[in-house]
Enzyme design. Structure first.
Site, PDB file in Angstrom:
ATOM      1  N   SER A 267      33.990  27.210  40.938  1.00 41.96           N
ATOM      2  CA  SER A 267      32.605  26.652  40.815  1.00 41.96           C
ATOM      3  C   SER A 267      32.168  25.998  42.263  1.00 41.96           C
ATOM      4  CB  SER A 267      32.794  25.644  39.642  1.00 41.96           C
ATOM      5  OG  SER A 267      31.269  25.365  39.432  1.00 41.96           O
ATOM      6  N   HIS A 413      31.632  30.500  32.321  1.00 44.41           N
ATOM      7  CA  HIS A 413      32.113  29.896  33.466  1.00 44.41           C
ATOM      8  C   HIS A 413      33.603  29.167  33.590  1.00 44.41           C
ATOM      9  CE1 HIS A 413      30.870  27.951  37.421  1.00 44.41           C
ATOM     10  NE2 HIS A 413      31.442  26.843  36.922  1.00 44.41           N
TER      11      HIS A 413
END
Length: 434
Positions: A267, A413
């Site tokens: 991320s 994610h």
């Protein structure tokens, strides 16, 4: 009674309104027409046709564009007389049931008689007879979150309040032990013959818009005051600077093969790993996991998270000039395929997830494709084999033919075991044989 200036109130209102009105585009048919900057064109328009030209002309110019327009300029550690020292605080020779040696190390960065200390947790295989290739990555929730062992220190640095019982205000607490262990499969990593070194990213710089008064930015307050306010470093550059200082220490560590340190991030820390790899060629391999906008995804696609939205949410991550490109990505003099190109010819892994449309998986893949011509200057292939005529792969059908690996994991994610297995396979291919 706290009085908030009228201008500040207006700014707060406009920010909330913009956040509510933003609607990400997830339709490929609605992506604006765009033309990517040519990675192999010099500033005078001439073509770069050799690795020597890239090293002497293309790479320095491209790096400067990213410094000036995206991440910011960081202080030069040599010019600023930066020193790095490490001190082993604790050691466990039979960690993970005897499979690993675990060390808790204070890495102290000193500048002008002031210092900042990062707590680094290092695991190496207990069976290794010499230095081992090692993954180096920042973690989000503290070193105690990657392994539930009660002997691991809890950081006292500022931490985002997670509202899930693992923090008390902006401080880590006991309840956070082991909560991120799934993202760090240490037994698998050491079982494959690799080491793992990790640092809580807040030890380097707090992830908040604090005017760059604390953390690594605060350590260089004198330098910041004299730097161009438009181009001085943001938090991503600060975290990358910390990774390079951690590598300074690892170069002195007899248990780590410093020639084969792999920088990894997920991320926002995937963006950080890419910038660390671009600015520090000592990293032997670079891994970007779900890094999205400002990471591996092409900005000009404006798919999912946009430059304007990321700057609105996290204005401290980049330099101030990056704000000029809010919903104006076509004006950027660079795009993210050029960031990947700065890592050539070193092995590079880029990964996406099927449910992570916010990070634009297709845009991350296309960056790999458009970075590949620079790899070919060095006589190696990028994402494909002999050419870049390669299609976006199906989920969990990794492309690992050349020096750029790409895979699309099924799921959200996250940094999952599937991702780690692909990274270990790629490291086996490119680093273990060295």
């Amino acid at each position: 009674m706290l009085r908030v200036p009228f201008v500040a109130l207006c700014a707060m209102f406009l920010g909330v309104t913009a956040a509510r009105s933003f609607e990400p585009n997830y339709d490929e048919a609605k992506i604006p027409q765009y033309q990517l900057p040519d990675t192999l064109a010099s500033s005078d328009g001439a073509s770069i046709t050799s690795s020597q030209q890239w090293e002497s002309v293309g790479r320095p110019a491209t790096l400067k564009l990213f410094q000036d327009h995206v991440y910011g300029v960081s202080p030069d550690p040599v010019q600023q007389n930066v020193t790095v020292q490490g001190k082993v605080v604790s050691r466990k020779d039979d960690a993970l049931g005897g499979r690993a040696i675990r060390r808790d190390i204070d890495v102290t960065v000193t500048h002008n008689n002031a210092s900042l200390t990062m707590q680094m947790l290092v695991y190496t295989p207990a069976s290794s007879q010499g230095p081992v290739p090692t993954f180096l990555g920042l973690n989000f929730q503290g070193n105690h979150s990657v392994d539930p062992d009660p002997a691991i220190r809890i950081p006292d640095s500022w931490m985002r309040n997670r509202n899930n019982g693992t923090t008390d205000g902006n401080r880590a607490i006991e309840a956070g032990r082991g909560v991120a262990a799934d993202r760090w499969p240490i037994e698998t990593i050491v079982g494959r013959g690799y080491g793992l070194a990790t640092i809580y990213y807040g030890d380097i710089d707090p992830d908040q818009d604090d005017g760059f008064q604390n953390g690594i930015h605060g350590l260089f307050a004198d330098w910041n005051a004299s730097a161009d306010p438009q181009t001085r470093w943001g938090s991503i550059a600060g975290w990358a600077f910390g990774l390079s200082r951690a590598l300074d220490f690892l170069e002195t560590d007899a248990q780590v093969d410093a020639r084969n340190v792999i920088v990894i991030g997920h991320s926002r820390l995937g963006k950080t790993a890419l910038w660390a790899g671009a600015t520090d060629p000592r990293f032997a391999m670079v891994i970007s996991n779900d890094s999205g906008c400002g990471g591996a995804a092409l900005s000009r696609r404006a798919f999912g998270e946009t430059v304007g939205r990321i700057n609105q949410s996290f204005p401290h991550w980049f330099n101030d000039r990056f704000q000029d490109y809010n919903e104006n990505e076509s004006a950027l003099p660079v795009d993210q395929h050029q960031l990947l190109a700065l890592i050539a010819p070193r092995p590079l892994c880029v990964a996406s997830a099927t449910e992570d449309r916010w990070a634009d998986p297709h845009g991350e893949f296309l960056s790999c494709v458009h970075a590949s011509p620079v790899y070919r200057l060095y006589g190696v292939s990028g994402i494909g084999l002999a050419s870049d005529s390669v299609d976006m792969p199906s989920p969990e059908q990794p492309l690992q033919y050349g020096h750029i690996s790409y895979h699309l994991r099924i799921g959200k994610h996250d940094l999952a075991e599937y991702d780690w297995l692909r990274y270990l396979d790629f490291a086996d291919k490119h680093l273990m044989k060295r």
